[in-house]
Design a protein around this motif. Structure first.
Motif, PDB file in Angstrom:
ATOM      1  N   LEU A  77      60.333  58.888  48.249  1.00  0.00           N
ATOM      2  CA  LEU A  77      60.665  57.761  47.385  1.00  0.00           C
ATOM      3  C   LEU A  77      61.909  57.021  47.851  1.00  0.00           C
ATOM      4  O   LEU A  77      62.121  55.861  47.491  1.00  0.00           O
ATOM      5  N   GLN A  78      62.731  57.670  48.649  1.00  0.00           N
ATOM      6  CA  GLN A  78      63.909  56.990  49.186  1.00  0.00           C
ATOM      7  C   GLN A  78      63.531  55.856  50.128  1.00  0.00           C
ATOM      8  O   GLN A  78      64.297  54.919  50.337  1.00  0.00           O
ATOM      9  N   ALA A  79      62.313  55.918  50.683  1.00  0.00           N
ATOM     10  CA  ALA A  79      61.869  54.874  51.617  1.00  0.00           C
ATOM     11  C   ALA A  79      61.056  53.784  50.931  1.00  0.00           C
ATOM     12  O   ALA A  79      60.766  52.759  51.532  1.00  0.00           O
ATOM     13  N   GLY A  80      60.672  53.980  49.653  1.00  0.00           N
ATOM     14  CA  GLY A  80      59.889  52.968  48.958  1.00  0.00           C
ATOM     15  C   GLY A  80      58.855  53.601  48.059  1.00  0.00           C
ATOM     16  O   GLY A  80      58.819  54.828  47.882  1.00  0.00           O
ATOM     17  N   PRO A  81      57.979  52.782  47.451  1.00  0.00           N
ATOM     18  CA  PRO A  81      56.952  53.305  46.544  1.00  0.00           C
ATOM     19  C   PRO A  81      56.056  54.333  47.228  1.00  0.00           C
ATOM     20  O   PRO A  81      55.804  54.263  48.434  1.00  0.00           O
ATOM     21  N   VAL A  82      55.574  55.288  46.444  1.00  0.00           N
ATOM     22  CA  VAL A  82      54.792  56.405  46.977  1.00  0.00           C
ATOM     23  C   VAL A  82      53.488  56.540  46.200  1.00  0.00           C
ATOM     24  O   VAL A  82      53.456  56.384  44.969  1.00  0.00           O
ATOM     25  N   LEU A  83      52.402  56.824  46.930  1.00  0.00           N
ATOM     26  CA  LEU A  83      51.137  57.175  46.302  1.00  0.00           C
ATOM     27  C   LEU A  83      51.159  58.665  45.968  1.00  0.00           C
ATOM     28  O   LEU A  83      51.509  59.493  46.809  1.00  0.00           O
ATOM     29  N   TYR A  84      50.786  58.998  44.735  1.00  0.00           N
ATOM     30  CA  TYR A  84      50.846  60.381  44.277  1.00  0.00           C
ATOM     31  C   TYR A  84      49.494  60.755  43.695  1.00  0.00           C
ATOM     32  O   TYR A  84      49.110  60.280  42.623  1.00  0.00           O
ATOM     33  N   LYS A  85      48.760  61.588  44.413  1.00  0.00           N
ATOM     34  CA  LYS A  85      47.405  61.956  43.984  1.00  0.00           C
ATOM     35  C   LYS A  85      47.439  63.259  43.208  1.00  0.00           C
ATOM     36  O   LYS A  85      47.967  64.268  43.675  1.00  0.00           O
ATOM     37  N   LYS A  86      46.870  63.202  42.005  1.00  0.00           N
ATOM     38  CA  LYS A  86      46.701  64.392  41.188  1.00  0.00           C
ATOM     39  C   LYS A  86      45.211  64.739  41.133  1.00  0.00           C
ATOM     40  O   LYS A  86      44.410  64.158  41.858  1.00  0.00           O
ATOM     41  N   ARG A  87      44.861  65.683  40.285  1.00  0.00           N
ATOM     42  CA  ARG A  87      43.478  66.156  40.287  1.00  0.00           C
ATOM     43  C   ARG A  87      42.493  65.044  39.944  1.00  0.00           C
ATOM     44  O   ARG A  87      41.437  64.918  40.567  1.00  0.00           O
ATOM     45  N   HIS A  88      42.854  64.220  38.951  1.00  0.00           N
ATOM     46  CA  HIS A  88      41.907  63.215  38.471  1.00  0.00           C
ATOM     47  C   HIS A  88      42.394  61.780  38.648  1.00  0.00           C
ATOM     48  O   HIS A  88      41.645  60.849  38.350  1.00  0.00           O
ATOM     49  N   THR A  89      43.624  61.592  39.076  1.00  0.00           N
ATOM     50  CA  THR A  89      44.172  60.240  39.147  1.00  0.00           C
ATOM     51  C   THR A  89      44.963  60.019  40.435  1.00  0.00           C
ATOM     52  O   THR A  89      45.396  60.973  41.094  1.00  0.00           O
ATOM     53  N   LEU A  90      45.156  58.746  40.760  1.00  0.00           N
ATOM     54  CA  LEU A  90      46.048  58.320  41.834  1.00  0.00           C
ATOM     55  C   LEU A  90      47.113  57.443  41.206  1.00  0.00           C
ATOM     56  O   LEU A  90      46.797  56.478  40.493  1.00  0.00           O
ATOM     57  N   ALA A  91      48.382  57.782  41.439  1.00  0.00           N
ATOM     58  CA  ALA A  91      49.487  57.055  40.822  1.00  0.00           C
ATOM     59  C   ALA A  91      50.354  56.392  41.878  1.00  0.00           C
ATOM     60  O   ALA A  91      50.440  56.852  43.020  1.00  0.00           O
ATOM     61  N   LEU A  92      50.989  55.305  41.485  1.00  0.00           N
ATOM     62  CA  LEU A  92      52.000  54.635  42.291  1.00  0.00           C
ATOM     63  C   LEU A  92      53.345  54.895  41.633  1.00  0.00           C
ATOM     64  O   LEU A  92      53.537  54.566  40.454  1.00  0.00           O
ATOM     65  N   LEU A  93      54.263  55.515  42.368  1.00  0.00           N
ATOM     66  CA  LEU A  93      55.562  55.902  41.826  1.00  0.00           C
ATOM     67  C   LEU A  93      56.684  55.121  42.497  1.00  0.00           C
ATOM     68  O   LEU A  93      56.666  54.898  43.700  1.00  0.00           O
ATOM     69  N   PHE A  94      57.667  54.730  41.684  1.00  0.00           N
ATOM     70  CA  PHE A  94      58.915  54.165  42.209  1.00  0.00           C
ATOM     71  C   PHE A  94      60.018  55.219  42.224  1.00  0.00           C
ATOM     72  O   PHE A  94      60.949  55.141  43.002  1.00  0.00           O
ATOM     73  N   ASP A  95      59.966  56.163  41.276  1.00  0.00           N
ATOM     74  CA  ASP A  95      60.848  57.330  41.277  1.00  0.00           C
ATOM     75  C   ASP A  95      60.152  58.434  40.486  1.00  0.00           C
ATOM     76  O   ASP A  95      59.068  58.233  39.949  1.00  0.00           O
ATOM     77  N   VAL A  96      60.773  59.610  40.405  1.00  0.00           N
ATOM     78  CA  VAL A  96      60.102  60.750  39.784  1.00  0.00           C
ATOM     79  C   VAL A  96      59.977  60.583  38.276  1.00  0.00           C
ATOM     80  O   VAL A  96      59.226  61.304  37.627  1.00  0.00           O
ATOM     81  N   PHE A  97      60.710  59.643  37.692  1.00  0.00           N
ATOM     82  CA  PHE A  97      60.665  59.453  36.256  1.00  0.00           C
ATOM     83  C   PHE A  97      59.691  58.352  35.847  1.00  0.00           C
ATOM     84  O   PHE A  97      59.397  58.207  34.664  1.00  0.00           O
ATOM     85  N   ALA A  98      59.234  57.536  36.803  1.00  0.00           N
ATOM     86  CA  ALA A  98      58.483  56.335  36.431  1.00  0.00           C
ATOM     87  C   ALA A  98      57.144  56.273  37.151  1.00  0.00           C
ATOM     88  O   ALA A  98      57.086  56.301  38.371  1.00  0.00           O
ATOM     89  N   VAL A  99      56.075  56.187  36.350  1.00  0.00           N
ATOM     90  CA  VAL A  99      54.747  55.915  36.893  1.00  0.00           C
ATOM     91  C   VAL A  99      54.549  54.404  36.841  1.00  0.00           C
ATOM     92  O   VAL A  99      54.473  53.821  35.764  1.00  0.00           O
ATOM     93  N   GLN A 100      54.485  53.776  38.009  1.00  0.00           N
ATOM     94  CA  GLN A 100      54.312  52.331  38.023  1.00  0.00           C
ATOM     95  C   GLN A 100      52.884  51.959  37.638  1.00  0.00           C
ATOM     96  O   GLN A 100      52.648  50.986  36.933  1.00  0.00           O
ATOM     97  N   SER A 101      51.943  52.749  38.108  1.00  0.00           N
ATOM     98  CA  SER A 101      50.537  52.501  37.795  1.00  0.00           C
ATOM     99  C   SER A 101      49.771  53.787  38.044  1.00  0.00           C
ATOM    100  O   SER A 101      50.192  54.629  38.836  1.00  0.00           O
ATOM    101  N   GLU A 102      48.638  53.928  37.348  1.00  0.00           N
ATOM    102  CA  GLU A 102      47.828  55.133  37.520  1.00  0.00           C
ATOM    103  C   GLU A 102      46.353  54.768  37.416  1.00  0.00           C
ATOM    104  O   GLU A 102      45.954  54.023  36.518  1.00  0.00           O
ATOM    105  N   MET A 103      45.551  55.292  38.328  1.00  0.00           N
ATOM    106  CA  MET A 103      44.132  54.968  38.401  1.00  0.00           C
ATOM    107  C   MET A 103      43.293  56.219  38.258  1.00  0.00           C
ATOM    108  O   MET A 103      43.570  57.242  38.891  1.00  0.00           O
ATOM    109  N   SER A 104      42.260  56.147  37.443  1.00  0.00           N
ATOM    110  CA  SER A 104      41.288  57.227  37.354  1.00  0.00           C
ATOM    111  C   SER A 104      40.424  57.214  38.610  1.00  0.00           C
ATOM    112  O   SER A 104      39.858  56.184  38.979  1.00  0.00           O
ATOM    113  N   LEU A 105      40.323  58.348  39.275  1.00  0.00           N
ATOM    114  CA  LEU A 105      39.485  58.428  40.472  1.00  0.00           C
ATOM    115  C   LEU A 105      38.001  58.313  40.124  1.00  0.00           C
ATOM    116  O   LEU A 105      37.206  57.833  40.927  1.00  0.00           O
ATOM    117  N   ALA A 106      37.629  58.734  38.911  1.00  0.00           N
ATOM    118  CA  ALA A 106      36.228  58.656  38.498  1.00  0.00           C
ATOM    119  C   ALA A 106      35.838  57.248  38.062  1.00  0.00           C
ATOM    120  O   ALA A 106      34.691  56.833  38.235  1.00  0.00           O
TER     121      ALA A 106
END
Length: 323
Positions: A77-106
């Protein structure tokens, strides 16, 4: 952007005991780099929430993996936004406290985050907008939802961060075309250059520090007002409880001649402000409740929540109205 409130759930005593034992074992072995003691309560709540979310036992091996993932995430995250894949979703993070966006993989077009569902409450007042402006692309949740369900609308999005635009394919955001276009542009410039254009303006522009000053000033909201067509509506995501939130909402009210009503999100610290150019928001509760029947793309319970929230913010009291 949704700011995360780490769960404060009361865990079963045995779970907590095993959790503390496992963390102590890792600390004693120096198996992971732990933060200062002041941060440890937050870290333990975070780890407990993640273990519960992934249905994992609180044992050293699982905690070490989560700690390693968290450390890697902070570094990236120090280099910029990060894609964070969980079991059912893909999230865009700006820091560990903030979910910028989250998508259902299904279901990539589903609105996963509650505040985005509330922002679509403008459908209670204009169910068929022809022109929609958006500030903040993120993972494209609102853009994809509008593109799918409002097929007659022309959609334009302003996103200032090239790194966010660069990952639009990961979130299955439609390519630019006759109905949809993404501009790499500051949202403040976007509204200043579009006069009397949008039936609906969705403002969800955030950076790592929160909502940028140029997207929360009186001048910005004056330009938002000017960018709307007659009877147009602006919907803005703001952070409840922040020191500048009241001043931000006051600036909206000044620009929109008092026609601004704020409701709380039900799953985060966010608040959603509905503002209109004209008298769209003067609809009575019974009419709003009747309209919930004719908006199939959103759950009726969500629409009823929005209707009651706006009626309460506007009138100060809501009488029972079941439809």
């Amino acid at each position: 952007m949704m700011y995360i409130q780490v769960s404060r759930a009361v865990w079963p005593p045995m779970f907590e005991l095993r959790m503390l034992t496992a963390v102590s074992a890792l600390e004693s072995r120096r198996a992971e780099i732990f933060p200062p003691p002041a941060v440890m309560p937050w870290l333990q709540r975070y780890l407990s929430s993640m273990l519960a979310a992934e249905n994992l036992d609180p044992i050293p091996r699982h905690i070490a993996r989560l700690m390693s993932n968290l450390t890697n995430l902070v570094t990236q995250l120090q280099a910029g936004p990060v894609l964070y894949k969980k079991r059912h979703t893909l999230a865009l993070l700006f820091d560990v406290f903030a979910v910028q966006s989250e998508m259902s993989l299904a279901d990539p077009d589903e609105l996963v985050l509650g505040y985005t569902q509330l922002m679509m409450g403008f459908l209670l007042f204009n169910a068929a907008p022809r022109s929609i402006g958006m500030i903040g692309l993120g993972g494209g949740s609102l853009a994809k939802f509008c593109y799918r369900h409002l097929s007659d609308a022309l959609i334009e999005v302003a996103e200032i961060c090239p790194q966010v635009i660069a990952v639009r394919g990961e979130f299955m955001i439609p390519p630019d075309g006759p109905r949809f276009k993404v501009h790499c542009q500051d949202g403040a410039d976007f509204v200043a250059r579009n006069k009397s254009r949008f039936d609906v303006l969705l403002n969800d522009g955030f950076d790592k520090a929160g909502q940028p000053p140029q997207l929360s000033s009186r001048r910005f909201y004056d330009d938002c007002y000017a960018s709307l067509a007659p009877q147009g509506m602006m919907v803005t995501n703001v952070l409840g409880g922040e020191k500048n939130t009241d001043a931000q909402v006051d600036a909206m009210r000044d620009a929109f001649k008092g026609e601004v009503y704020v409701i709380d999100a039900y799953d985060s610290l966010n608040q959603i402000a509905f503002a209109c150019k004209g008298d769209l928001l003067k609809v009575d509760l019974r009419t709003m409740m009747e309209r919930t029947r004719f908006i199939p793309c959103l759950h009726s319970a969500t629409l009823r929540l929005i209707a009651h929230g706006i009626a309460y913010a506007r009138d100060g009291v809501v009488t029972e109205c079941s439809m």
